[in-house]
Each structure stands twice: as structure tokens, then as C-alpha cells.
Design an enzyme around this catalytic site. Structure first.
Site: not given
Ligand code: ADE
Ligand code: ZN
Length: 338
Positions: A18, A20, A198, A201, A279-280
Site C-alpha cells: 500500500h 501511493h 480503500h 479508513e 501509504d504516503d
Molecule cells: N490517496 C493517497 N493516500 C490516501 C489515503 N490514505 N486514503 C485515501 N486516499 C489516498
Molecule cells: Zn492509501
């Protein structure tokens, strides 16, 4: 002497399921690319960017995430972004990564689909050759946009689908349930794409039900709020779903109030195939090893649970069975020896 839990986590071969790629844009690189492309950023310096990364919820993050990616203009920019990520995860002993990208966020800015894909893929191929990191590519739809826009994007992607393994769904969750895209994902399945979405969350357990029953996903991204619904947890366990959990993301986006309250142990105890992901990473304070460190530092997982998380990530990866078996054997050796 026995290796510490952190040493084991760091040394172990790992998978990232996971991630991005646009969320791996570090502030330093954001400034570099802005200068290269003559783009003015709304920040005085790198420190100001870091200061701005305080989020009250998912949407507050997304606003800066979409703004940040405006510096990505050329194929070389997407290549540089992706290769920087690969160098970073090589240092974390990541051996396989499944990378999401957001084509609509670039198309909306006038960047062609193949500019994005070619740049990302060229770096992934080089990473595989130079670092031995295997990969899959996941094209994600933005759920705050319409079904029509998702269909248009899928049509644009069709000539390239031999290079894309799966379709995803991300962006603002609340008010945009998976069912909004039921027909899009039915088409994705017809086209032979795997599906990961997703869900849970920020959105309610109902969204996770929709992801598995209506979108017929292969994996669930996040899934934290499934823990509120015991019947849903049972369904996820019985049907063997992998959950791509992202602890530092959960903390930064206030999905959990405090790391000590992260549900990772309860997830594993319930029998869920949870995995650990970043994630990011440029926005949430760390890459895969940092996520493991956060769990270990807060004494949230023990040695058996660390082993399960690592095994689960290889189990959930869309990789060749022979490669998977090889990595599982390496994990067994490391844990027997450690
Ligand atoms: N796009 C990038 N990171 C995300 C996240 N954690 N949740 C939803 N969309 C995203
Ligand atoms: Zn994500």
C-alpha cells in the site's frame, strides 16, 4: 545473542502493498522539481512544508497531497520520483512493492496517461534490474470524482493494461461509497485486473462490506473500521482477505488518537491477515521500517506477531508462488536464527 524485535524487522525481507507513489514525494524533491519546472510553491522553504504537514483528517491531507503533486510534469519527473522511492525502500530491505498511482490527478492537470506510466515504469524496471525489487502497478480511481470520469480513465488505460496489474480506489472516502463504482470495477474484472480498494479508513464498516460483496475486491486497503463489526471481521477472516494497514498514516490522519491505541494486535488476534505499509511516506513520517519501529516502540506486537505480519505481506502480494516460497523460507531462517 537474540536479535531484538526491531533488528529482526529491519533485517527481514519485506513487501510493500500500500504505497501511493505521489505520496513518496519528499519536500526536498518537491522543491527540486518545482525549480526545474518553473513552478511556484506556496511554501517559503522545506521547513515550512514540514510544518504544514499537520492533518486533522483525511481531507486535510488530500488537499496538500494534490497540491504537492503539481510539480510532477514530465516523464523524467515521474521517473525521478519513483527511483528515489526505490532507493529508499532498498535500504529498508523491501524486495517487492505494489505501487499505486492516481492517473486522474495528472490527467486533470493536462499530463498524458503515458507520460505518467512510462516514467514510473522505467524506474520500476531499473529498480528490478539494479536492486532486485520486483513490482506490480495499481491504477487507482479517485472516488470523489464521478463514475463517468472513472470509465473515461479506464478507456484511456486500456491500451496499456498489459503493464498494469490491478485497479484501486482512493481519495476522500466519506460520502463516496464503493457501490458508486460497482460497474467500473465489474468492467475492471472483465479486463482481467485485480482489485484493491480503500475502505474503512474513515468510512464505516458498511463500505468494507460493499468492497467485498459488490466490488468483489481481492484485497482491502486499510480496513481499520471493520473492527467495529464482528460479523464483518468473521467474513474477512473466513474469506482470507489481506488488509493493507498503515500505522503512521493512521496516526497522522487521526484514524487512531494515539499510536498506543492502534488496533494491529487485535486485528491479528482476530485472525485477520494484516500487513504493514507506509501509504504516503513523505507525508506521514516514514517508510515501511519506520512503521514497524512505531509498533515495536509502543510494544504493540511481539515476535510471533511480527513474523505473522511479514508472512502475511508475502501471502497477500501478487507475486510468483516460487518467489513467495523463497522469501517465506528466508523469513523462517531469520526467525529461527534471530
Ligand atoms: N490517496 C493517497 N493516500 C490516501 C489515503 N490514505 N486514503 C485515501 N486516499 C489516498
Ligand atoms: Zn492509501
Amino acid at each position: 545473542m537474540k536479535a531484538s524485535l526491531t533488528e529482526l524487522a529491519v533485517q527481514a525481507p519485506k513487501v510493500e502493498l500500500h504505497l501511493h507513489i505521489e505520496g513518496s514525494l519528499e519536500p526536498e524533491q518537491m522543491f527540486e522539481l518545482a525549480a526545474r519546472n518553473g513552478i511556484k510553491l506556496p511554501y517559503a522553504d522545506i521547513e515550512a512544508v514540514k510544518q504544514a504537514y499537520q492533518f486533522g483528517n483525511l481531507q486535510e491531507f488530500l488537499d496538500l497531497y494534490y497540491q504537492g503533486m503539481s510539480v510532477l510534469q514530465t516523464e523524467q519527473d515521474f521517473y525521478d520520483l519513483t527511483f528515489a522511492y526505490l532507493k529508499r525502500i532498498q535500504a529498508d530491505n523491501v524486495v517487492h512493492t505494489e505501487v499505486m498511482f492516481d492517473p486522474q490527478a495528472h490527467l486533470e492537470r493536462g499530463i498524458a496517461f503515458d507520460t505518467v506510466l512510462n516514467g514510473i515504469e522505467r524506474a520500476l524496471q531499473q529498480g528490478e534490474r539494479e536492486f532486485g525489487i520486483s513490482y506490480r502497478l495499481i491504477m487507482s480511481f479517485l472516488r470523489h470524482l464521478s463514475e463517468e470520469s472513472a470509465f473515461e480513465t479506464l478507456a484511456l488505460a486500456e491500451p496499456y493494461l498489459d503493464r498494469i496489474h490491478a485497479a484501486g480506489l482512493d481519495s476522500g472516502e466519506k460520502g463516496h461509497p464503493p457501490e458508486k463504482f460497482e460497474r467500473v470495477f465489474a468492467r475492471c474484472r472483465e479486463l482481467g485486473l485485480k482489485i484493491t480498494v480503500h475502505a474503512g479508513e474513515e468510512g464505516p464498516p458498511e463500505y468494507v462490506w460493499q468492497a467485498i460483496d459488490r466490488l468483489k475486491v481481492d484485497r482491502v486497503d486499510h480496513g481499520n473500521r471493520a473492527m467495529e463489526d464482528p460479523a464483518l471481521v468473521r467474513a474477512l477472516v473466513d474469506r482470507g482477505y489481506t488488509l493493507t494497514v498503515c500505522p503512521l498514516s493512521n496516526l497522522k490522519l487521526r484514524v487512531v488518537e494515539d499510536m498506543s491505541q492502534h488496533p494491529i494486535a487485535s486485528m491479528l488476534e482476530a485472525g485477520l491477515k494484516a500487513t504493514i505499509n507506509s501509504d504516503d511516506p513523505a507525508y506521514f513520517g516514514g517508510y515501511v521500517n519506520d512503521n514497524f519501529r512505531a509498533l515495536i516502540d509502543h510494544q504493540l506486537i511481539d515476535r510471533d506477531q511480527l513474523y505473522s505480519l511479514l508472512v502475511n505481506s508475502f501471502d497477500g502480494a501478487w507475486m510468483a508462488d516460487s518467489a513467495r516460497a523463497g522469501y517465506w523460507a528466508k523469513l523462517d531462517e531469520l526467525f529461527a536464527r534471530g
